[in-house]
Design a protein around this motif. Sequence first.
Motif, PDB file in Angstrom:
ATOM      1  N   UNK A 187     -40.139  66.624  10.876  1.00  0.00           N
ATOM      2  CA  UNK A 187     -41.187  67.549  10.092  1.00  0.00           C
ATOM      3  C   UNK A 187     -40.291  68.368   8.960  1.00  0.00           C
ATOM      4  N   UNK A 188     -38.934  68.187   9.130  1.00  0.00           N
ATOM      5  CA  UNK A 188     -38.089  68.733   8.112  1.00  0.00           C
ATOM      6  C   UNK A 188     -37.609  70.252   8.590  1.00  0.00           C
ATOM      7  N   UNK A 189     -37.744  70.861   9.870  1.00  0.00           N
ATOM      8  CA  UNK A 189     -37.552  72.240  10.164  1.00  0.00           C
ATOM      9  C   UNK A 189     -36.119  72.099  10.682  1.00  0.00           C
ATOM     10  N   UNK A 190     -35.360  70.893  11.057  1.00  0.00           N
ATOM     11  CA  UNK A 190     -34.108  70.972  11.631  1.00  0.00           C
ATOM     12  C   UNK A 190     -33.329  69.670  11.151  1.00  0.00           C
ATOM     13  N   UNK A 191     -31.966  69.628  11.150  1.00  0.00           N
ATOM     14  CA  UNK A 191     -31.292  68.255  10.767  1.00  0.00           C
ATOM     15  C   UNK A 191     -30.267  68.436  11.923  1.00  0.00           C
ATOM     16  N   UNK A 192     -29.631  67.170  12.170  1.00  0.00           N
ATOM     17  CA  UNK A 192     -28.802  67.152  13.359  1.00  0.00           C
ATOM     18  C   UNK A 192     -27.504  66.568  12.587  1.00  0.00           C
ATOM     19  N   UNK A 193     -26.302  67.114  13.191  1.00  0.00           N
ATOM     20  CA  UNK A 193     -25.144  66.854  12.703  1.00  0.00           C
ATOM     21  C   UNK A 193     -24.294  66.544  13.774  1.00  0.00           C
ATOM     22  N   UNK A 194     -23.428  65.615  13.976  1.00  0.00           N
ATOM     23  CA  UNK A 194     -22.361  65.216  15.013  1.00  0.00           C
ATOM     24  C   UNK A 194     -20.936  66.050  14.864  1.00  0.00           C
ATOM     25  N   UNK A 195     -20.656  66.754  15.789  1.00  0.00           N
ATOM     26  CA  UNK A 195     -19.313  67.389  15.763  1.00  0.00           C
ATOM     27  C   UNK A 195     -18.578  66.739  17.137  1.00  0.00           C
ATOM     28  N   UNK A 196     -17.965  65.735  16.832  1.00  0.00           N
ATOM     29  CA  UNK A 196     -17.350  65.066  18.102  1.00  0.00           C
ATOM     30  C   UNK A 196     -18.297  64.475  18.864  1.00  0.00           C
ATOM     31  N   UNK A 197     -18.437  65.034  20.204  1.00  0.00           N
ATOM     32  CA  UNK A 197     -19.266  64.461  20.826  1.00  0.00           C
ATOM     33  C   UNK A 197     -20.513  65.493  21.361  1.00  0.00           C
ATOM     34  N   UNK A 198     -20.472  66.459  20.470  1.00  0.00           N
ATOM     35  CA  UNK A 198     -21.739  67.396  20.465  1.00  0.00           C
ATOM     36  C   UNK A 198     -22.584  67.314  19.105  1.00  0.00           C
ATOM     37  N   UNK A 199     -23.549  67.859  19.254  1.00  0.00           N
ATOM     38  CA  UNK A 199     -24.573  67.744  18.060  1.00  0.00           C
ATOM     39  C   UNK A 199     -24.687  69.275  17.584  1.00  0.00           C
ATOM     40  N   UNK A 200     -24.633  69.511  16.591  1.00  0.00           N
ATOM     41  CA  UNK A 200     -25.133  70.710  15.791  1.00  0.00           C
ATOM     42  C   UNK A 200     -26.431  70.512  14.968  1.00  0.00           C
ATOM     43  N   UNK A 201     -27.115  71.557  15.254  1.00  0.00           N
ATOM     44  CA  UNK A 201     -28.439  71.716  14.529  1.00  0.00           C
ATOM     45  C   UNK A 201     -28.514  72.412  13.293  1.00  0.00           C
ATOM     46  N   UNK A 202     -28.859  72.088  12.256  1.00  0.00           N
ATOM     47  CA  UNK A 202     -28.893  73.090  11.043  1.00  0.00           C
ATOM     48  C   UNK A 202     -30.186  73.185  10.887  1.00  0.00           C
ATOM     49  N   UNK A 203     -30.589  74.715  10.660  1.00  0.00           N
ATOM     50  CA  UNK A 203     -32.121  74.912  10.299  1.00  0.00           C
ATOM     51  C   UNK A 203     -32.438  74.584   8.976  1.00  0.00           C
ATOM     52  N   UNK A 204     -33.696  74.215   8.631  1.00  0.00           N
ATOM     53  CA  UNK A 204     -34.022  74.052   7.304  1.00  0.00           C
ATOM     54  C   UNK A 204     -35.289  75.237   7.191  1.00  0.00           C
ATOM     55  N   UNK A 205     -34.595  76.309   6.497  1.00  0.00           N
ATOM     56  CA  UNK A 205     -35.836  77.535   6.635  1.00  0.00           C
ATOM     57  C   UNK A 205     -36.547  77.894   5.334  1.00  0.00           C
ATOM     58  N   UNK A 206     -36.436  76.693   4.348  1.00  0.00           N
ATOM     59  CA  UNK A 206     -37.031  76.988   3.043  1.00  0.00           C
ATOM     60  C   UNK A 206     -38.579  76.748   3.151  1.00  0.00           C
ATOM     61  N   UNK A 207     -38.964  75.937   4.131  1.00  0.00           N
ATOM     62  CA  UNK A 207     -40.456  75.624   4.128  1.00  0.00           C
ATOM     63  C   UNK A 207     -41.410  76.562   4.771  1.00  0.00           C
TER      64      UNK A 207
END
Length: 99
Positions: free
Chosen positions: A53-73
């Motif tokens: 839905x475009x509210x979050x993106x996922x990025x890998x940081x080594x073995x972990x996942x970081x979530x980036x919020x997409x707050x413009x919508x």
Amino acid sequence: MTGLAGQWYFLTNHARVLFVIARDPVARLRDIAEVCHITERTAQSIVTDLEQAGYVRREREGRRTRYILCLEGTLHHPAEAHVPVRELLEVFTSRDGQH
């Protein structure tokens, strides 16, 4: 959830998961599920929904996942389509109860 007949809640699990991610962008799915009182599989499905839905993106940081919020919508439901996601998160993630 307690399973009481006729019980309902103001917030959806999707909102709860979004709030947990906003508070802790490196939260594990296991932790998100625990905080939201849902299964890990449900948490995974909801994160996928939020990503699609475009509210979050996922990025890998080594073995972990970081979530980036997409707050413009804005929120998707027509009744709340004028409400920015950023404002909703500010209300529910405020640490001291102040806006």
